[in-house]
Design an enzyme around this catalytic site. Structure first.
Site, PDB file in Angstrom:
ATOM      1  N   TYR A 222     -15.526   2.233   9.855  1.00  0.00           N
ATOM      2  CA  TYR A 222     -14.064   2.216   9.774  1.00  0.00           C
ATOM      3  C   TYR A 222     -13.448   2.652  11.097  1.00  0.00           C
ATOM      4  O   TYR A 222     -12.546   1.996  11.634  1.00  0.00           O
ATOM      5  CB  TYR A 222     -13.577   3.115   8.641  1.00  0.00           C
ATOM      6  CG  TYR A 222     -12.082   3.275   8.617  1.00  0.00           C
ATOM      7  CD1 TYR A 222     -11.265   2.242   8.169  1.00  0.00           C
ATOM      8  CD2 TYR A 222     -11.473   4.448   9.056  1.00  0.00           C
ATOM      9  CE1 TYR A 222      -9.882   2.362   8.161  1.00  0.00           C
ATOM     10  CE2 TYR A 222     -10.089   4.590   9.054  1.00  0.00           C
ATOM     11  CZ  TYR A 222      -9.299   3.552   8.602  1.00  0.00           C
ATOM     12  OH  TYR A 222      -7.932   3.684   8.610  1.00  0.00           O
TER      13      TYR A 222
ATOM     14  N   GLY B  47       0.804  -1.204   0.000  1.00  0.00           N
ATOM     15  CA  GLY B  47       0.000   0.000   0.000  1.00  0.00           C
ATOM     16  C   GLY B  47       0.842   1.262   0.000  1.00  0.00           C
ATOM     17  O   GLY B  47       2.076   1.232  -0.073  1.00  0.00           O
ATOM     18  N   PHE B  48       0.160   2.385   0.087  1.00  0.00           N
ATOM     19  CA  PHE B  48       0.783   3.709   0.059  1.00  0.00           C
ATOM     20  C   PHE B  48       1.823   3.869   1.162  1.00  0.00           C
ATOM     21  O   PHE B  48       3.023   4.032   0.907  1.00  0.00           O
ATOM     22  CB  PHE B  48      -0.344   4.741   0.154  1.00  0.00           C
ATOM     23  CG  PHE B  48       0.038   6.131   0.530  1.00  0.00           C
ATOM     24  CD1 PHE B  48       1.169   6.728  -0.003  1.00  0.00           C
ATOM     25  CD2 PHE B  48      -0.751   6.861   1.406  1.00  0.00           C
ATOM     26  CE1 PHE B  48       1.518   8.031   0.338  1.00  0.00           C
ATOM     27  CE2 PHE B  48      -0.425   8.158   1.745  1.00  0.00           C
ATOM     28  CZ  PHE B  48       0.715   8.742   1.225  1.00  0.00           C
ATOM     29  N   ILE B  49       1.392   3.793   2.398  1.00  0.00           N
ATOM     30  CA  ILE B  49       2.321   3.971   3.518  1.00  0.00           C
ATOM     31  C   ILE B  49       3.253   2.766   3.634  1.00  0.00           C
ATOM     32  O   ILE B  49       4.452   2.910   3.882  1.00  0.00           O
ATOM     33  CB  ILE B  49       1.554   4.187   4.828  1.00  0.00           C
ATOM     34  CG1 ILE B  49       0.681   5.441   4.732  1.00  0.00           C
ATOM     35  CG2 ILE B  49       2.506   4.304   6.012  1.00  0.00           C
ATOM     36  CD1 ILE B  49      -0.252   5.642   5.916  1.00  0.00           C
TER      37      ILE B  49
ATOM     38  N   LYS C 145     -11.119   0.431  13.839  1.00  0.00           N
ATOM     39  CA  LYS C 145      -9.784   0.809  14.309  1.00  0.00           C
ATOM     40  C   LYS C 145      -9.731   0.891  15.839  1.00  0.00           C
ATOM     41  O   LYS C 145      -8.748   0.485  16.463  1.00  0.00           O
ATOM     42  CB  LYS C 145      -9.364   2.136  13.682  1.00  0.00           C
ATOM     43  CG  LYS C 145      -8.906   2.008  12.242  1.00  0.00           C
ATOM     44  CD  LYS C 145      -7.696   1.102  12.148  1.00  0.00           C
ATOM     45  CE  LYS C 145      -7.121   1.018  10.767  1.00  0.00           C
ATOM     46  NZ  LYS C 145      -5.939   0.116  10.710  1.00  0.00           N
TER      47      LYS C 145
END
Length: 327
Positions: free
Chosen positions: A155, A11-13, A159
């Site tokens: 979401y 992914g991005f991070i 978390k």
């Protein structure tokens, strides 16, 4: 050579983090399930600089499939630290698919924690989110804020449930944990559905920018290398502790109003934005604003990238990437 397992590595991070860890001398194992939230080709491009590295190993797997899947993928590896980034992302989509978000983010996290317990892995950095704060009135957001009635999207709830699970494993099995609440990360490789990526593509196409609400909502935009630096500092912090359970904010400590962001994006591409006002989206919060004093104290975390500099870097990346990464 210390070893880190990074979930969600494509992914991005995750891809930025793996590159930084390798540059810093770590051995890295990565896993990803290539969730179809956006194109697989984009994530494969993110892995381009990693797959040939001698200290990087990769497995494609889905944490929802259980402990045995992890055992099969990593039969002999016992990492020093796990960085758990893998999650089904997106506040808005979670309103329409709550079960999918709980399945990925809660069940998947539980399987990872069980694998860690059985394998004897004792250190975890868990990627949480600023969304757990909801519309809490105290600002900036502090880690000691009571959050029993804060989440306004599935979401966010998933978390916060993940944080509760990490505490359970800390209490029962002495797992050392650092929960890191990320605040609107942006930069090269950012997901195509996120605001900055979307806005800049629309500006370049001569299309109007959708503004949800009256434009006063604000986000604590944090450049990806600053977030990654905080994660790496967190990994080193966990390796230096005997047993710890802490929660920190990894933000930039400066909320940017939506209209200011749109203007800055227009400046970065040399286009005057045309605005299209729309109703607020379900699950969206009004403001995110990180108190980063705890991360500064524990880790020496010090985000240094201005919005202008970060947007310019994003535009330069967008100019260079192949077309699939822009879709």
């Amino acid at each position: 050579m210390p070893t880190v397992l990074v979930t969600g590595c494509a992914g991005f991070i995750g891809s930025h983090l793996c590159e930084r860890l390798l540059a810093d001398g770590f051995r890295v194992y990565g896993l990803d399930n290539f969730d179809p939230f956006y194109r697989r080709e984009t994530k494969e491009q993110n892995l381009t600089g990693l797959l040939g590295h001698p200290n990087f190993g990769f497995a494609e797997l889905d944490l929802r499939h259980g402990v045995e899947t992890l055992n099969a993928a990593f039969p002999d590896e016992t990492p020093d630290v796990v960085v758990h980034l893998a999650a089904k992302a997106g506040v808005g989509p979670s309103v329409n698919e709550p079960a999918a978000y709980l399945d990925n983010n809660v069940v998947g996290t539980t399987h990872l924690l069980e694998w860690m317990r059985l394998r004897g892995v004792q250190r975890l950095l868990f990627a949480s989110s600023s969304s757990v704060y909801g519309n809490t009135p105290r600002r900036p957001f502090r880690e000691d804020e009571p959050l029993l009635a804060s989440c306004i999207s599935p979401y966010a709830a998933s978390k916060l449930a993940g944080e509760q699970l990490t505490y359970t494993y800390h209490h029962l099995y002495q797992l050392s944990v650092l929960n890191a609440r990320f605040f609107t990360v942006y930069g090269p490789r950012q997901r195509p559905d996120l605001a900055i990526h979307k806005f800049i593509r629309l500006l370049r196409a001569g299309q109007p920018i959708p503004v949800f609400g009256d434009g006063t909502t604000a986000r604590d935009y944090t450049y990806v290398t600053d977030t990654v630096d905080g994660i790496v500092r967190g990994v080193r912090y966990l390796m230096a502790q005997a047993r710890v359970y802490e929660t920190i904010n990894l933000g930039n400590n400066r909320p940017i109003p939506l209209l200011e962001l749109v203007a800055a994006a227009g400046k970065a591409v040399g286009v005057t934005p045309e605005l299209q006002f729309q109703p607020m989206q379900a699950g969206d919060v009004e403001v995110t604003f990180a108190d980063i004093s705890k991360a500064q104290q524990l880790l020496g975390y010090n985000p240094a990238t201005s919005l202008e500099t970060g947007l310019q870097a994003f535009v330069h990346w967008l100019d260079a990437v192949p077309e699939p990464a822009q879709a």
